[in-house]
Structures are given as structure tokens and as C-alpha cells.
Design a protein around this motif. Sequence first.
Motif: not given
Length: 688
Positions: A130, A132, A134, A517, A519, A521, A523-526, A528
Motif C-alpha cells: 500500500k 501512502s 502517492m 478503483e 490503480n 486502491g 495508490t492515489e498517485g498517477n 505504480t
Amino acid sequence: VEVEARSLPMELSEKGGVENNGFVQNEAFEDKETDSSSQEEMPKTCSLDVDPVAVEETVLKPYAGMPKEVLLQFSSQARYRVTREILFWLIIAGAVALVSATIAIIALSPKCLDWWQASPIYQIYPRSFKDSDMDGNGDLKGIQEKLDHITYLNIKTVWITSFFKSPLKDLGYGAEDFYDIDPIFGSMRDFEDLIAAIHDKGIKVIMDLIPNHTSDKHQWFQLSRNRTGKYTDYYIWQDCVQDAGSVIPPNNWVSVFGNSSWQFDDVRNQCYFHQFGKEQPDLNFRNLAVQEEIHDIIKFWLGKGVDGFSFGSVKFLLEAAHLRDEPPVNKSQNGVTITAYSQLYHDYTTTQVGLHDIIRGFRHAMDEFSREPGRYRFMGSDDDEKEDIEATMMYYGTTFIQEADFPFNFNLINMKTLSGNSIFEAVDLWMKNMPAGKWPNWAVGSPNAARISTRIGKEYVNVMNMLILTLPGTPVTYYGEEIGMENIVSENVSEELVNSGPVATLPEKSPMQWDGEVNAGFTEGNSTWLPVNRDYQSVNVETQSTWSNSTLSLYRALTSLRNDELAMNRGWMCHIWNDSNVFVYVRELDGLDRVFMMVLNFGQESVTDVKAIVPNLPSEAVIRLSTHFSNAGEVVNTNLIKTEMGEGLVLQYKTTKPVHTMEAFQGKCFVAEKACYSKAFNLLYMNC
């Protein structure tokens, strides 16, 4: 007042108002002597007639509040003395019986399962679990965010793979600093917060430590290549022969990744030895100072709150001092053409004499921290000896000298073909060779092996999870196996990552799939660090947690069964039957009439007559759990158990004749921590 005397006269003083309690003379008159010279007039007396029987009855009758002198008169009477003595000896006998019973219970009670035995181990590759912040890389804070998932799985132990500061060659397994966290994963404060959060949830944490080598960026190596003080011999250096501008290595030894395991260093003007990549020089464990350095590293992390270690690549710690060429597998092969690790027998570069003394040194360093009550520190060895099962079992130690609590078991990963027979052979090989009284373990996934779905097929994910969670011992689950994740396609891996380590091990390290969602879930970044698998919209934690028949739901049901049933977590395991399709075994515990039978299909559709194999088996059994959830609760005939490809059944039945007591199954039953159940006292005991 004049009273006529009738039988016994008694003189009473006319000195007014003296009350006599308890028929004892008032102290004012006790032993009073009359002075013969005194002319004082004697008190006047009068006579009183009293019934002697009434007087005696009054004197002998006790009453509340009587003084000590009166009490002592009664205490010597037989009826009080005997009663008192009986009560005294009853109390003594009761105390002795209570102490004896306590000692007996302690003496007869089996050893409680330790934390590393009682729960499955969940292995996390931190860069893929995970993110955190991004940046596309998983980190320590990300693990902390997802601890609820660990508890949701009924798991109490996590194993976090290497996170030391590193140039990330070979994906981070060559440490640049054993005392620091790589910035990609966070900071030391992040680690301390993670440890505190893990312990707050009642979870234990194991971490990786690969002591065999360091990064060539490590300070020790930089000092060694410059021949600085004690660090001069921290690594394995040898002179190399220069011939026409090329370097001729000291011998034919080949690294695990291929080509010579010797690399010329132009600073020291010698070759250093590396069993893995040339950026990962091997430490010289024949140097006692190096061993002490590793002991200090162990103590440092244990002091930070780590509950155990998995020591990796330990079979490579020592090399033969004589430096002879290793024998080729193909004796007719020209030595110049030998470049692959598989082309040599590694008689001089693995499992050398003295290796286990070094490992026992690791154990001794850890034992200093295990003295704390309730804080036993686990030690595992992560080395795959493959064909040499005897060499693997040596990591358990001896009867008197302990090494690892267990070496990690990769038999189920190393299988070349899948069938009921091959599963039986993998299980039987471990159980029959494991030293008496030791504890087994099982793994079907790791950061260095293709995932179950990719290796053997999606249809076998559930039955493989059912296997490791119902066998005796500790199951090890690699992150994502609880939802049936697959390898990503190798072609999608970037060239940069291909150059950073062995590309063959990258596809099984794809980001954890948390939801549907973008990626998954992770990462909230663009972006991976590795691509997310394309199946993430259906294969993810959030979606499967809502399906009663999902891989995740079955995994949770199996961990609950393992935790709740004594026969599952410490009972006998008896092999009943195996063929090309099915593997059948039972789990049972002395004193319990409830038995569990696993019928697991690793081939094609099959019908098994188990009653013909076990004559005393009941004719019917109830399906406790099934890989097809809708079948749970149904009744099956034990002479006609039908299973489909990849189907697994946990059957439950009652019997007074457990399999392990039957003569026909002697030699087919195993138990690690033997215990018996007393229904009358609702406790476990040993001698049964």
C-alpha cells in the motif's frame, strides 16, 4: 433481707452494686486477705439457698462475649477439641490436595502453542502492499493503514520482507545500511509507529535479514577495499591472474545469477567474491568480527520491538577455504563454457562445516531478548535446499541445541506437477523427515515464485489455501493469495526495473488489489512502480468481502475453523488416501469424538470410497466447509464422496475410534505437539 437456707449456703457481700458476669469472682474480691490486726468490722452476711444442679448447668453453658479465662475452660473439653482438630486437618488436607492438583495439572498439561504456532503468517512485500504518499511505491505507513485487513483475516503474525536502506539492486536484498530504513519505505519514526500499531492490535511482526552479503555501497565494503583497519578482511578477497588485459578468476565458481562469482576491484587490485550480483559482495563469516556485527544488528532491531527474524540465504554464509573448482554436472563439458549456476555441483560454496555454529550464534543473540515473559523471539531460516531434505532439517538444530524454530518449507512451491499424489509426496516428505517434537510449516507462495493462479491455475487457488490451513503446523500466506491474485505479464515491466534485478521474480510482486478503483486502491498517485494486474476490478479485497462464495470469504472461514477447533490447531494428522486426483487426510484429537476429514481434489472429477479404506468410519458425514460454499451443511455418504476438479471438502463426523489408534494406519499419522482433551474438566493434558 432474710432468706431461709434450704441446701447450700452462699455468702454474698452487702457491698452494694457488684455484678458478677460469667460466674467468675470479681477481681475486687479475688484472693482478698483479711488483716488479722485490723479491727475493721467484717461485712455482714446473709444466707441464700441455691440448687447445685442449676449452678453447674449455668457454669458449663458458654455465651457470647465471654472472657479468655472462661473460653479456655471450654476449649479443653473433648467435644470442642476434637471438632477443632478435625477442622484443622481438613483444611491442611484440602490445601495439600489443591497444591497437588495444581502441580499435577501443570505437569500433565501440554505446552501452550506459541504465537508463531497459533496463527498463520502473512508475508508482505512492502513496496507492493500500500502506497501512502502517492509516489507509486508501497511503504511502511501504507502497511499501517491496512492492519485492519490482517485482523479481518484472523491472522496474528506478519512477515515484512527487506526494507533496509539499499540501492535496490536485486530488489533491495543487498543492504547499504542495516541500521536504517530505505527512504522509499519511509523513516525510522515510521517504522517505530508501525511496530507500535501492530502490537496494539495484538499482532506480532517478523522481518527479513539476509546476513550473507551487503551492497557494494555499504561503508564496510568501502573501508575494506581500501584495506582500512579491521574492515580489511570483512569480505572475501583473492588475487586474480591478469592475462592479456583480462582477469582470470581464482576458480570456476559461478554466481546464482550466472557467470563468475569473482569481480575485480580496481581500488584494492584484487577480486572479491559474490554469490549473487556483483553489486552484492559476500561477507567473510570466518572473521569473528563480522559475526559480532551481525549479532549487533539483530539486537538493534529486537530492541526496536521486532518479534522475530527470517534469516535468508544462510546456506551461502561459508565457502571452502581451499578454493577448489566445483565439480561440473556434465563432466564432459568444457570448463570455459560453464556460466550457469545449474551447471555445477555447489559442494564448496553452500552448507559448509561450521555453518550451523554461526546460525546458533544468531539464536544465542536472540535468546537474550526471549527471556522477557511473553516475548519469545521467533527465528526462521529462509533457505530452499530443494532436493536435499536432510540438509533442510538440520536448520531445526539438534535435541539439545536449537537453531531455527523452523526452516521455511517450499515443498509445495517446488512441485513440478500437480496431482493428489504429488501433494501427498510433498507433505509426507516433510513430516517423515522432520525431527521429533518439531513444528512444521507450509507455503504456496513467496516473492520469488509464481503465484498459485499462474503456476497451477485459478481453479486450484481455493483448494491450495484449504490445504495449508488444515494441515498441522504454521501456514504462510503471501500477500494477495487470499484473494487469488495472478502474476502480471512480464512484458509490462519497465526496462529500468528489469535492470534492477532478476526480472523473473517481478510478476508476482505486482501491487495489492484493494478495490475496483483506479490503480486498484493501491495508490492515489498517477502511477505504480509495477503495473496493476488487469483483473483488479473483480479480484480485489473490497469486492470479495461482499461475496459469500469468494476466495477471501473461504480463506476467512478456514482461519476461523483453524482457530476454533482444537483438532485443527494441534491434533493428529493421518493420511487416509491419495491417487492422481485426490489427497485425503483427517485431523483428530484424543478425547474429542469430533473428527475432520479433508478430501481435496488436485486433478479431475473423482469419486472416492473412504469407508472402504477406514472400516469404522460412519456411513455419513457433514460438509463443514467447501470450496463451493453452497454445499456447506450437506450430508455426504462416506462410501461415495464426489469432488470436482479443484474442489475441497472439510467433512465433520463423530466417532469413538480415531484413525491414529487403528493398526492399519500406524506410520501414517503425525503429531507435533501431542495433547489430549478431558471433557470432564474441559482441559488438555499430555499423558494419554
